[in-house]
Design an enzyme around this catalytic site. Structure first.
Site, PDB file in Angstrom:
ATOM      1  N   GLU A 136     -10.274-117.219   6.773  1.00  0.00           N
ATOM      2  CA  GLU A 136     -10.551-116.010   5.996  1.00  0.00           C
ATOM      3  C   GLU A 136      -9.549-115.844   4.862  1.00  0.00           C
ATOM      4  O   GLU A 136      -9.854-115.267   3.826  1.00  0.00           O
ATOM      5  CB  GLU A 136     -10.487-114.772   6.901  1.00  0.00           C
ATOM      6  CG  GLU A 136     -11.639-114.610   7.857  1.00  0.00           C
ATOM      7  CD  GLU A 136     -11.512-113.342   8.686  1.00  0.00           C
ATOM      8  OE1 GLU A 136     -12.557-112.729   8.949  1.00  0.00           O
ATOM      9  OE2 GLU A 136     -10.393-112.958   9.057  1.00  0.00           O
TER      10      GLU A 136
ATOM     11  N   HIS B 286     -18.013 -94.822  15.254  1.00  0.00           N
ATOM     12  CA  HIS B 286     -17.273 -95.219  14.062  1.00  0.00           C
ATOM     13  C   HIS B 286     -16.122 -96.181  14.342  1.00  0.00           C
ATOM     14  O   HIS B 286     -15.370 -96.529  13.444  1.00  0.00           O
ATOM     15  CB  HIS B 286     -16.741 -93.973  13.357  1.00  0.00           C
ATOM     16  CG  HIS B 286     -17.815 -93.040  12.915  1.00  0.00           C
ATOM     17  ND1 HIS B 286     -18.358 -92.068  13.748  1.00  0.00           N
ATOM     18  CD2 HIS B 286     -18.502 -92.937  11.737  1.00  0.00           C
ATOM     19  CE1 HIS B 286     -19.299 -91.400  13.101  1.00  0.00           C
ATOM     20  NE2 HIS B 286     -19.406 -91.915  11.885  1.00  0.00           N
TER      21      HIS B 286
ATOM     22  N   HIS C 123      -7.905-112.888  14.159  1.00  0.00           N
ATOM     23  CA  HIS C 123      -7.160-111.635  14.275  1.00  0.00           C
ATOM     24  C   HIS C 123      -7.478-110.909  15.578  1.00  0.00           C
ATOM     25  O   HIS C 123      -6.627-110.209  16.129  1.00  0.00           O
ATOM     26  CB  HIS C 123      -7.468-110.739  13.075  1.00  0.00           C
ATOM     27  CG  HIS C 123      -6.931-111.262  11.778  1.00  0.00           C
ATOM     28  ND1 HIS C 123      -7.707-111.962  10.879  1.00  0.00           N
ATOM     29  CD2 HIS C 123      -5.686-111.211  11.245  1.00  0.00           C
ATOM     30  CE1 HIS C 123      -6.969-112.289   9.833  1.00  0.00           C
ATOM     31  NE2 HIS C 123      -5.738-111.853  10.016  1.00  0.00           N
TER      32      HIS C 123
ATOM     33  N   GLU D  14      -8.641-105.124   7.776  1.00  0.00           N
ATOM     34  CA  GLU D  14      -8.225-106.014   6.706  1.00  0.00           C
ATOM     35  C   GLU D  14      -7.569-105.244   5.564  1.00  0.00           C
ATOM     36  O   GLU D  14      -8.086-104.229   5.099  1.00  0.00           O
ATOM     37  CB  GLU D  14      -9.422-106.781   6.142  1.00  0.00           C
ATOM     38  CG  GLU D  14     -10.258-107.525   7.171  1.00  0.00           C
ATOM     39  CD  GLU D  14     -11.411-106.686   7.712  1.00  0.00           C
ATOM     40  OE1 GLU D  14     -11.369-105.429   7.570  1.00  0.00           O
ATOM     41  OE2 GLU D  14     -12.342-107.279   8.257  1.00  0.00           O
TER      42      GLU D  14
END
Length: 240
Positions: A60, A159, A176, A197
């Site tokens: 990533e 959420h 991660h 992130e």
């Protein structure tokens, strides 16, 4: 078992070319390490501070703010949301997710990196819509509160996005998700992390040098998943 895990990691490192090419950056004519030591990061993490964790440049190539879920507060959630993509994920073990009856979001993931999202949740009690920093922090802490075992204490969808951890952690999957739970396990905390992130002010994802600058500005430790894997191997922490 230990030899198999070690060999698996070695093969994956070779196959994906994850050995870092850049270990130092030059600042004012002086070379400084890009990364902090794993030992210093573990100390900060145990005390409830964020650690900034980067994956490999050919994966990533992103940095995630990571904190133990049980240490999350409203203020820390607000900080995380402000500087990140805002999609707050909570990695934890399969056993915890099964206990709370949180299945994978889709049965057959087509995601390139096979990030194991479950259905999203909000904690049902003492929350409103679930989106505020207070509500999301409470949901994260509740997922880490092992006294909460009733699946009905969480509403679906919500959420917060739980992620299913791969057993073996960063020795099996250099992600991660695994790094966050490994950090929790290595510091004696509940195996539930919170990750998101880091994003630059221009909307692009923060890369390695961006993460170093951000860590310096906010007094955070910066580590790589590769270094965390090596730390476990060097200390023979094959099972944690």
């Amino acid at each position: 078992m230990a030899q198999e895990v070690c060999q698996s990691l070695t093969n994956s490192l070779i196959k994906s070319h994850t050995i870092s090419k850049q270990t130092f950056i030059t600042t004012n004519g002086r070379a400084k390490p890009v990364f902090d030591s794993i030992e210093s990061a573990l100390k900060d993490f145990k005390e409830g501070n964020f650690v900034l964790v980067v994956d490999n440049e050919d994966r990533e190539n992103e940095g995630d703010l990571i904190i133990a879920a049980e240490k999350m507060t409203t203020e820390k959630m607000a900080f995380m949301v402000r500087y990140s993509s805002g999609l707050i994920c909570v990695p934890t073990t399969s056993s915890r997710l099964d206990q709370l009856e949180l299945p994978l979001m889709v049965p057959n993931s087509t995601d390139r990196l096979k990030t194991a999202y479950t259905i999203s949740v909000d904690y049902k009690h003492n929350t409103t819509t679930g989106i505020s920093a207070h509500d999301r922090a409470l949901t994260a802490r509740s997922l880490a509160n092992m006294k909460i075992t009733d699946p009905n204490d969480f509403t679906r969808p919500g959420h917060i996005f739980p992620l299913r951890y791969t057993e073996g952690g960063v020795l099996k999957r250099i992600g991660h998700t695994e790094a966050s739970v490994d950090l929790c396990k290595l510091t004696g905390l509940q195996p539930v992390g919170v990750i998101c992130e880091l994003v630059r002010d221009d909307g692009h994802m923060a890369r390695r040098d961006d993460c170093r600058l951000f860590a310096n500005e906010h007094g955070l430790k910066l580590i790589s998943i590769e270094d965390l894997a090596h730390y476990r191997m060097n200390n023979r922490l094959f099972e944690i």
